[in-house]
Design an enzyme around this catalytic site. Sequence first.
Site, PDB file in Angstrom:
ATOM      1  N   GLY A  10      -1.045  -0.868  13.708  1.00 48.02           N
ATOM      2  CA  GLY A  10      -1.188  -2.243  13.229  1.00 48.02           C
ATOM      3  C   GLY A  10      -0.237  -2.548  12.086  1.00 48.02           C
ATOM      4  O   GLY A  10      -0.147  -3.690  11.638  1.00 48.02           O
TER       5      GLY A  10
ATOM      6  N   ASP B 125      -1.856   1.393  -3.537  1.00 46.14           N
ATOM      7  CA  ASP B 125      -2.628   0.297  -4.122  1.00 46.14           C
ATOM      8  C   ASP B 125      -4.071   0.722  -4.413  1.00 46.14           C
ATOM      9  O   ASP B 125      -4.933  -0.111  -4.700  1.00 46.14           O
ATOM     10  CB  ASP B 125      -2.593  -0.965  -3.250  1.00 46.14           C
ATOM     11  CG  ASP B 125      -3.207  -0.760  -1.880  1.00 46.14           C
ATOM     12  OD1 ASP B 125      -3.313   0.398  -1.438  1.00 46.14           O
ATOM     13  OD2 ASP B 125      -3.583  -1.758  -1.237  1.00 46.14           O
TER      14      ASP B 125
ATOM     15  N   SER C 105       0.810  -1.219   0.000  1.00 46.47           N
ATOM     16  CA  SER C 105       0.000   0.000   0.000  1.00 46.47           C
ATOM     17  C   SER C 105       0.846   1.273   0.000  1.00 46.47           C
ATOM     18  O   SER C 105       1.607   1.513  -0.925  1.00 46.47           O
ATOM     19  CB  SER C 105      -0.928  -0.082   1.215  1.00 46.47           C
ATOM     20  OG  SER C 105      -1.753   1.013   1.277  1.00 46.47           O
TER      21      SER C 105
END
Length: 551
Positions: A513, A332, A115
């Site tokens: 995360g 992405d 990403s």
Amino acid sequence: MDVAQSIGGQFPNIPPAPFSPSCTSSHFSASPKVRPYIKLDVNQTRKQMNEQQRSILLHSASCFPLPPGVKLSYGTAGFRADASLLESTVFRVGILAALRSVQTRSVVGLMITASHNQASDNGVKVADPSGGMLSQHWEPFADTLSNAGDPNTLLQLIDDFAKKEKIPLEGASEGEVLLGRDTRPSGEFLAEAAKQGITSIMGVNATDMGVMTTPQLHWMVRSRNKGMEASENNYYDQLSTSFRCLMEYIPKGNRNFNVNDKVIVDGADGVGGEKLEILKKLLSDLSIDVRNRGDGVLNEGVGADFVQKEKIIPRSFGPADVGFRCASLDGDADRLTAYANGASTYYLKQLGLEVVFTPTGVKYLHEKASEYDIGIYFEANGHGTILFSESFLCWLEGRNNELTSTSKCSEQQEAALRLLAVSKLINQAVGDSFSGLLLVEAILKHMGWSMFKWNELYHDLPSRQLKVKVVDRTAVITANAETVVVRPIGIQEAINAETAKYPHGRCFIRPSGTEDVIRVYAEAISQEAADSLANSVATLVDQFLGFNTTK
Ligand code: 16G
Ligand code: MG
């Protein structure tokens, strides 16, 4: 009800499975061979196939050893790391995706992307048969599988998990995994590792879809399992057709209102730029000027994450663009530049809408939004989409048919047709920057709003986001959708005391995360105040958890 049933999944037509891959190097050819036919009685066949399966797995796993010292976790959205460390992980995620496909008797997706991370990183995540994120109860298995130290341990884990999850591995199963990747240079060799993992489960086929955006892959998985056409062209077709339909139903008075039909898009030098070039050719009512299409370094000084976090215009944009509508995609293309903070929550509540919070991460938002007839979800960093429930869509179709016979072309029918078009334009599988962009354009046109009018609906609160390196980020435990810190004890009280010094101040901390850091987010009445609050709380985090460097 399992996932395949809930989406009315249809089992795909699957070509013969590859058999017994052999490896000479870590990048070996995936050319499928036809499985030999062995005539044995049922029990013997079962045993024989199990042994074949075991030996295939042991053999292929020995080609993808775990690099020493590497320990990865599935995280918010799959595994991410420096690409040079990922071959073994991607191979193992290939195995996992294949098992998921066998279990659900549906098509599953595997996407290779990191990403918005730097170009030298890469990552891998799985799209479930619904087109959404991998079912959360499989995540612990993803972690243990990817960290298994040797082929025998790996085999044992697969065996145990298959038994527990009732995944038939006798060789009589079938499955299919769609494989996509973004434009990162490492994507191609990692895709090979994924193929080897997928085809290590007998009867499962890997279909390489090549370079594509993350939302395209999720959309394809969802469409395939609904028995719909699911090529990349079908995707462009659905988006452009529904966009055209929305343009057709613009209220007459507003048709020529929005004089400016141009939007300028920053493609983050990733896959989004090149794919948007294809889509834009199919759109007659909108002119899209795509910048950062892949000629510069991916995510470097460009893209949604850069714009949101740094609050700086991206490379290739300048004074000549002032006054035009502009948007940034991420690497992405599942994010569109920031569109939410505390001010938008307040505004939506004032309109009488129900606003619900979840922990950070698309999987939590998506799950919550799917509980409603129409659930709109978004994150401050630009992820989000709109979900329409099957029952609501069914009702809407029926209503539209009814109106066709009683009051064709009435305002009511146009409203029904518009909603149906929105449900096709907006990606129902996952947040999609292309469909988000087109929907915003259609809504502005529909309302007859200029960008300035839109911007005046409410004013974002000034905010600042910081990250702090700590000794162990898992020491931070939060509650109430990450709005309160319960561990370490005392830190929430200290944050509250700091926040109370700032009028309209809000401040939250949480472990990231995707990075080994604690995130600090602060809002306040002025930019200076938001910066100061964020800095003070970052110092607190360092004092409680860090290396104590921000004295
Ligand atoms: C991933 C998640 C996103 C979340 C972000 C938080 C997906 C597709 N993406 O990008 O939802 O906002 O991680 O990252 O699930 P952070 O915890 O590092 O801030
Ligand atoms: Mg993304």
